[in-house]
Design a protein around this motif. Structure first.
Motif, PDB file in Angstrom:
ATOM      1  N   GLN A   1     -30.008   1.628   7.855  1.00  0.00           N
ATOM      2  CA  GLN A   1     -29.648   2.758   7.002  1.00  0.00           C
ATOM      3  C   GLN A   1     -28.548   2.336   6.039  1.00  0.00           C
ATOM      4  N   VAL A   2     -28.792   2.574   4.754  1.00  0.00           N
ATOM      5  CA  VAL A   2     -27.817   2.193   3.734  1.00  0.00           C
ATOM      6  C   VAL A   2     -26.766   3.291   3.592  1.00  0.00           C
ATOM      7  N   GLN A   3     -25.526   2.856   3.546  1.00  0.00           N
ATOM      8  CA  GLN A   3     -24.438   3.798   3.303  1.00  0.00           C
ATOM      9  C   GLN A   3     -23.472   3.213   2.285  1.00  0.00           C
ATOM     10  N   LEU A   4     -23.034   4.072   1.383  1.00  0.00           N
ATOM     11  CA  LEU A   4     -21.990   3.729   0.418  1.00  0.00           C
ATOM     12  C   LEU A   4     -20.902   4.778   0.576  1.00  0.00           C
ATOM     13  N   VAL A   5     -19.693   4.329   0.844  1.00  0.00           N
ATOM     14  CA  VAL A   5     -18.598   5.270   1.080  1.00  0.00           C
ATOM     15  C   VAL A   5     -17.436   4.918   0.164  1.00  0.00           C
ATOM     16  N   GLU A   6     -17.165   5.818  -0.783  1.00  0.00           N
ATOM     17  CA  GLU A   6     -16.061   5.606  -1.720  1.00  0.00           C
ATOM     18  C   GLU A   6     -14.750   6.120  -1.127  1.00  0.00           C
ATOM     19  N   SER A   7     -13.679   5.516  -1.601  1.00  0.00           N
ATOM     20  CA  SER A   7     -12.348   5.980  -1.247  1.00  0.00           C
ATOM     21  C   SER A   7     -11.387   5.585  -2.359  1.00  0.00           C
ATOM     22  N   GLY A   8     -10.204   6.168  -2.319  1.00  0.00           N
ATOM     23  CA  GLY A   8      -9.167   5.764  -3.259  1.00  0.00           C
ATOM     24  C   GLY A   8      -8.917   6.707  -4.412  1.00  0.00           C
TER      25      GLY A   8
ATOM     26  N   SER B   1      -2.309   3.813 -12.684  1.00  0.00           N
ATOM     27  CA  SER B   1      -3.413   3.032 -12.120  1.00  0.00           C
ATOM     28  C   SER B   1      -3.909   3.664 -10.827  1.00  0.00           C
ATOM     29  N   LEU B   2      -5.167   3.419 -10.561  1.00  0.00           N
ATOM     30  CA  LEU B   2      -5.781   3.758  -9.282  1.00  0.00           C
ATOM     31  C   LEU B   2      -6.793   2.680  -8.961  1.00  0.00           C
ATOM     32  N   LYS B   3      -7.023   2.459  -7.668  1.00  0.00           N
ATOM     33  CA  LYS B   3      -8.059   1.530  -7.253  1.00  0.00           C
ATOM     34  C   LYS B   3      -9.030   2.244  -6.334  1.00  0.00           C
ATOM     35  N   LEU B   4     -10.278   2.256  -6.729  1.00  0.00           N
ATOM     36  CA  LEU B   4     -11.338   2.847  -5.930  1.00  0.00           C
ATOM     37  C   LEU B   4     -12.071   1.749  -5.168  1.00  0.00           C
ATOM     38  N   SER B   5     -12.497   2.090  -3.984  1.00  0.00           N
ATOM     39  CA  SER B   5     -13.274   1.150  -3.170  1.00  0.00           C
ATOM     40  C   SER B   5     -14.580   1.794  -2.752  1.00  0.00           C
ATOM     41  N   CYS B   6     -15.569   0.957  -2.561  1.00  0.00           N
ATOM     42  CA  CYS B   6     -16.881   1.411  -2.104  1.00  0.00           C
ATOM     43  C   CYS B   6     -17.309   0.483  -0.974  1.00  0.00           C
ATOM     44  N   LYS B   7     -17.269   1.003   0.224  1.00  0.00           N
ATOM     45  CA  LYS B   7     -17.672   0.229   1.396  1.00  0.00           C
ATOM     46  C   LYS B   7     -19.170   0.372   1.574  1.00  0.00           C
ATOM     47  N   THR B   8     -19.851  -0.757   1.658  1.00  0.00           N
ATOM     48  CA  THR B   8     -21.310  -0.730   1.791  1.00  0.00           C
ATOM     49  C   THR B   8     -21.738  -1.160   3.180  1.00  0.00           C
ATOM     50  N   SER B   9     -22.893  -0.658   3.592  1.00  0.00           N
ATOM     51  CA  SER B   9     -23.520  -1.107   4.825  1.00  0.00           C
ATOM     52  C   SER B   9     -25.026  -0.953   4.683  1.00  0.00           C
ATOM     53  N   GLY B  10     -25.743  -1.847   5.338  1.00  0.00           N
ATOM     54  CA  GLY B  10     -27.197  -1.758   5.335  1.00  0.00           C
ATOM     55  C   GLY B  10     -27.875  -2.352   4.121  1.00  0.00           C
ATOM     56  N   LEU B  11     -27.119  -2.958   3.210  1.00  0.00           N
ATOM     57  CA  LEU B  11     -27.688  -3.521   1.993  1.00  0.00           C
ATOM     58  C   LEU B  11     -27.869  -5.030   2.105  1.00  0.00           C
ATOM     59  N   THR B  12     -28.869  -5.546   1.412  1.00  0.00           N
ATOM     60  CA  THR B  12     -28.990  -6.987   1.235  1.00  0.00           C
ATOM     61  C   THR B  12     -28.162  -7.330   0.006  1.00  0.00           C
ATOM     62  N   LEU B  13     -26.909  -7.655   0.218  1.00  0.00           N
ATOM     63  CA  LEU B  13     -25.957  -7.752  -0.880  1.00  0.00           C
ATOM     64  C   LEU B  13     -26.263  -8.897  -1.834  1.00  0.00           C
TER      65      LEU B  13
END
Length: 124
Positions: free
Chosen positions: A1-8, A17-29
C-alpha cells in the motif's frame, strides 16, 4: 500500500522559510517522479516542482525558482521542499504526489498517488 505523508506546514512571516517533508512508503522509488503541488483558496491546484528520484533532477515552476529547493533522502524515503523568501502568494495547501510513469510533468492527472496536504500560511 502506497502512502505519502506530508509534514512541516505552518505559519511563516514574509521573507521567512519553511521546510516541508513527504514521507513515502510502498513505492518503487528508483522509477518514480515526485511532485509538489499547491492549492490556494478558490484557485486550481498548481504544480510547484518535482524531482526524479533516480537522478535527483529537479523542475520548478517559474514563480518559485531560486526560492524553493526540492531534494530527496534515499535512506529516509523522504522528499523535501525547502521554501525560502516566502511571499503571501505562497499561502496554500501543499501536496506531494508520485507519478509512476511520467517525468517532469506538471499535470496533476499524471500522478498516481497523493498525500493529504499540509497548509502553509505566509503573513506580513
Amino acid at each position: 500500500q502506497v502512502q505519502l505523508v506530508e509534514s512541516g506546514g505552518g505559519l511563516a512571516q514574509v521573507g521567512g522559510s519553511l521546510k516541508l517533508s513527504c514521507k513515502t512508503s510502498g513505492l518503487t522509488l528508483s522509477t518514480v517522479y515526485m511532485g509538489w503541488f499547491r492549492q490556494a483558496p478558490g484557485k486550481e491546484r498548481e504544480f510547484v516542482g518535482g524531482i526524479r528520484w533516480s537522478t535527483s533532477t529537479t523542475d520548478y515552476t517559474v514563480s518559485v525558482q531560486g526560492r524553493f529547493t526540492i531534494s530527496r533522502d534515499n535512506a529516509e524515503n523522504t522528499v523535501s521542499l525547502q521554501m525560502n523568501s516566502l511571499k503571501p502568494e505562497d499561502t496554500a495547501v501543499y501536496y506531494c504526489a508520485a507519478s509512476r510513469y511520467f517525468r517532469g510533468t506538471s499535470n496533476a492527472d499524471d500522478y498516481d498517488y497523493w498525500g493529504q496536504g499540509t497548509p502553509v500560511t505566509v503573513s506580513s
